[in-house]
Design a protein around this motif. Sequence first.
Motif, PDB file in Angstrom:
ATOM      1  N   ILE A  65      -3.091 -14.686  68.025  1.00 32.93           N
ATOM      2  CA  ILE A  65      -3.805 -13.817  68.958  1.00 32.93           C
ATOM      3  C   ILE A  65      -5.279 -14.237  69.033  1.00 32.93           C
ATOM      4  N   THR A  66      -5.668 -14.714  70.205  1.00 32.67           N
ATOM      5  CA  THR A  66      -7.062 -15.155  70.385  1.00 32.67           C
ATOM      6  C   THR A  66      -7.756 -14.383  71.508  1.00 32.67           C
ATOM      7  N   GLY A  67      -7.161 -13.274  71.915  1.00 32.40           N
ATOM      8  CA  GLY A  67      -7.820 -12.487  72.948  1.00 32.40           C
ATOM      9  C   GLY A  67      -6.911 -11.489  73.614  1.00 32.40           C
ATOM     10  N   SER A  68      -7.391 -11.052  74.758  1.00 32.10           N
ATOM     11  CA  SER A  68      -6.811  -9.924  75.452  1.00 32.10           C
ATOM     12  C   SER A  68      -5.370 -10.142  75.934  1.00 32.10           C
ATOM     13  N   TRP A  69      -5.098 -11.302  76.543  1.00 25.93           N
ATOM     14  CA  TRP A  69      -3.741 -11.521  77.066  1.00 25.93           C
ATOM     15  C   TRP A  69      -2.708 -11.617  75.955  1.00 25.93           C
ATOM     16  N   GLY A  70      -3.111 -12.208  74.831  1.00 26.26           N
ATOM     17  CA  GLY A  70      -2.202 -12.279  73.693  1.00 26.26           C
ATOM     18  C   GLY A  70      -1.893 -10.891  73.159  1.00 26.26           C
ATOM     19  N   ASN A  71      -2.937 -10.046  73.097  1.00 25.58           N
ATOM     20  CA  ASN A  71      -2.725  -8.677  72.625  1.00 25.58           C
ATOM     21  C   ASN A  71      -1.798  -7.905  73.555  1.00 25.58           C
ATOM     22  N   THR A  72      -1.962  -8.098  74.856  1.00 26.54           N
ATOM     23  CA  THR A  72      -1.098  -7.408  75.816  1.00 26.54           C
ATOM     24  C   THR A  72       0.346  -7.889  75.663  1.00 26.54           C
ATOM     25  N   ALA A  73       0.513  -9.187  75.479  1.00 27.71           N
ATOM     26  CA  ALA A  73       1.865  -9.731  75.300  1.00 27.71           C
ATOM     27  C   ALA A  73       2.492  -9.226  74.005  1.00 27.71           C
ATOM     28  N   ALA A  74       1.666  -9.035  72.976  1.00 26.88           N
ATOM     29  CA  ALA A  74       2.189  -8.534  71.695  1.00 26.88           C
ATOM     30  C   ALA A  74       2.714  -7.104  71.871  1.00 26.88           C
ATOM     31  N   LYS A  75       1.969  -6.299  72.630  1.00 25.68           N
ATOM     32  CA  LYS A  75       2.412  -4.919  72.882  1.00 25.68           C
ATOM     33  C   LYS A  75       3.732  -4.904  73.645  1.00 25.68           C
ATOM     34  N   GLU A  76       3.843  -5.790  74.617  1.00 23.78           N
ATOM     35  CA  GLU A  76       5.066  -5.832  75.414  1.00 23.78           C
ATOM     36  C   GLU A  76       6.243  -6.314  74.545  1.00 23.78           C
ATOM     37  N   ALA A  77       5.974  -7.230  73.636  1.00 22.82           N
ATOM     38  CA  ALA A  77       7.033  -7.701  72.739  1.00 22.82           C
ATOM     39  C   ALA A  77       7.528  -6.547  71.866  1.00 22.82           C
ATOM     40  N   GLN A  78       6.588  -5.701  71.433  1.00 27.79           N
ATOM     41  CA  GLN A  78       6.985  -4.534  70.630  1.00 27.79           C
ATOM     42  C   GLN A  78       7.809  -3.557  71.459  1.00 27.79           C
ATOM     43  N   LEU A  79       7.425  -3.430  72.715  1.00 24.55           N
ATOM     44  CA  LEU A  79       8.183  -2.586  73.636  1.00 24.55           C
ATOM     45  C   LEU A  79       9.626  -3.084  73.764  1.00 24.55           C
ATOM     46  N   MET A  80       9.798  -4.388  73.614  1.00 22.70           N
ATOM     47  CA  MET A  80      11.116  -5.009  73.705  1.00 22.70           C
ATOM     48  C   MET A  80      11.838  -4.970  72.357  1.00 22.70           C
ATOM     49  N   GLY A  81      11.297  -4.184  71.421  1.00 22.16           N
ATOM     50  CA  GLY A  81      11.984  -3.982  70.143  1.00 22.16           C
ATOM     51  C   GLY A  81      11.742  -5.065  69.112  1.00 22.16           C
ATOM     52  N   LEU A  82      10.707  -5.868  69.314  1.00 21.41           N
ATOM     53  CA  LEU A  82      10.468  -6.967  68.379  1.00 21.41           C
ATOM     54  C   LEU A  82       9.436  -6.601  67.324  1.00 21.41           C
ATOM     55  N   THR A  83       9.547  -7.234  66.176  1.00 20.50           N
ATOM     56  CA  THR A  83       8.508  -7.160  65.162  1.00 20.50           C
ATOM     57  C   THR A  83       7.597  -8.349  65.404  1.00 20.50           C
ATOM     58  N   VAL A  84       6.295  -8.083  65.527  1.00 21.15           N
ATOM     59  CA  VAL A  84       5.350  -9.164  65.810  1.00 21.15           C
ATOM     60  C   VAL A  84       4.600  -9.540  64.537  1.00 21.15           C
ATOM     61  N   GLN A  85       4.770 -10.788  64.116  1.00 19.17           N
ATOM     62  CA  GLN A  85       3.962 -11.302  63.012  1.00 19.17           C
ATOM     63  C   GLN A  85       2.707 -11.928  63.611  1.00 19.17           C
ATOM     64  N   ARG A  86       1.547 -11.324  63.325  1.00 12.65           N
ATOM     65  CA  ARG A  86       0.309 -11.919  63.828  1.00 12.65           C
ATOM     66  C   ARG A  86      -0.068 -13.030  62.843  1.00 12.65           C
TER      67      ARG A  86
END
Length: 327
Positions: A65-86
């Motif tokens: 995660i290096t900024g805003s778009w990565g953070n938004t994508a991480a949230k969407e991945a969580q919405l899709m039921g994923l565990t996000v390892q930063r």
Amino acid sequence: MPVMTLSHRGPDFVDLMDRVVAKLRQALAIPSTHEVLILQGGGMGQFAAVPMNLTKPGDEVAMLITGSWGNTAAKEAQLMGLTVQRAADEAASGYTTVPELGSYAVDPGAKYLYYVPNETIGGVEFRDQPTAPVPLVADASSQILSQPMDVSAHGLVFAGTQKNLGVAGAVVVIVDKALLGHARADCPSILDYTKMARASSLLNTPTTFAVYVLGLVLDWVQAAGGVEAMAQQSRVKAGLVYDLIDATSFYSNPVSFNARSTKNIPFTLADPSLDARFLEQSEQAGLAFLAGHRTVGGMRASIYNSMPLAGVEALVDFMVDFERRHG
Ligand SMILES: *Cc1c(COP(=O)(O)O)cnc(C)c1O
């Protein structure tokens, strides 16, 4: 018959689509191991499509995660039921840095490692492509065609068309064929890479005009010398702005030297009370859209491939003049 009214199943449009895909393959040296799709839903549509095609709920994915778009994508991945390892998160620097190669460990169980080669809002760009023991996924929306990219080293690359690829409306998805065939059972068909690949991206009505313009942009890039030439011009254009910023304390750019973007240059004035005047006067001088992203304020010069050198020179001249009058 203009392209907007052609039947997308007719031979004329099918032929246009084939030629645009062939031009993309040539411009980015896309190997035959990878499928090229032209879909809809923009960059953000892929924040959901990537998880739906490459993972199941409960899976883990790794992200840099290096900024805003990565953070938004991480949230969407969580919405899709994923565990996000930063695997890396540059929050501590205020997203002004990129992680050093090898400084992070990716969980071997992660389905992929996701990164944003150029963070558009913060103006933070990777110099070196990350490597990972799992498929690499890149959101290249604001970088594609401005920088050589080793597509073969990626499991998936996607990019919305509105920045370096023409007009808004489409998204290019380049995906390793080895990753196809694993979409979730409930994945909508228009997001399903396998179904779209079988239909040559024509499962439903495509954004015909955006595809047509993409073809024109690819011709233009090729005539100008290809991606290498775009990268060279990007460095020259960005260099003019950074050189000016570095030569004075009147302007500054918060990004660490080795992560500065050649596409998006955020800058601030030492005296922020002059921001409004800077924006008003630059607009009067014919320099539009210099306000920073609404989430961060300040100023931002976005200099994509289509911005000519003369436009950047006009900006630099204005900045020098503004400092002379207000510094
Ligand atoms: C602009 C942008 C997006 C969003 O694209 P949309 O087409 O508006 O969904 C996503 N990622 C990056 C890096 C971008 O620059």
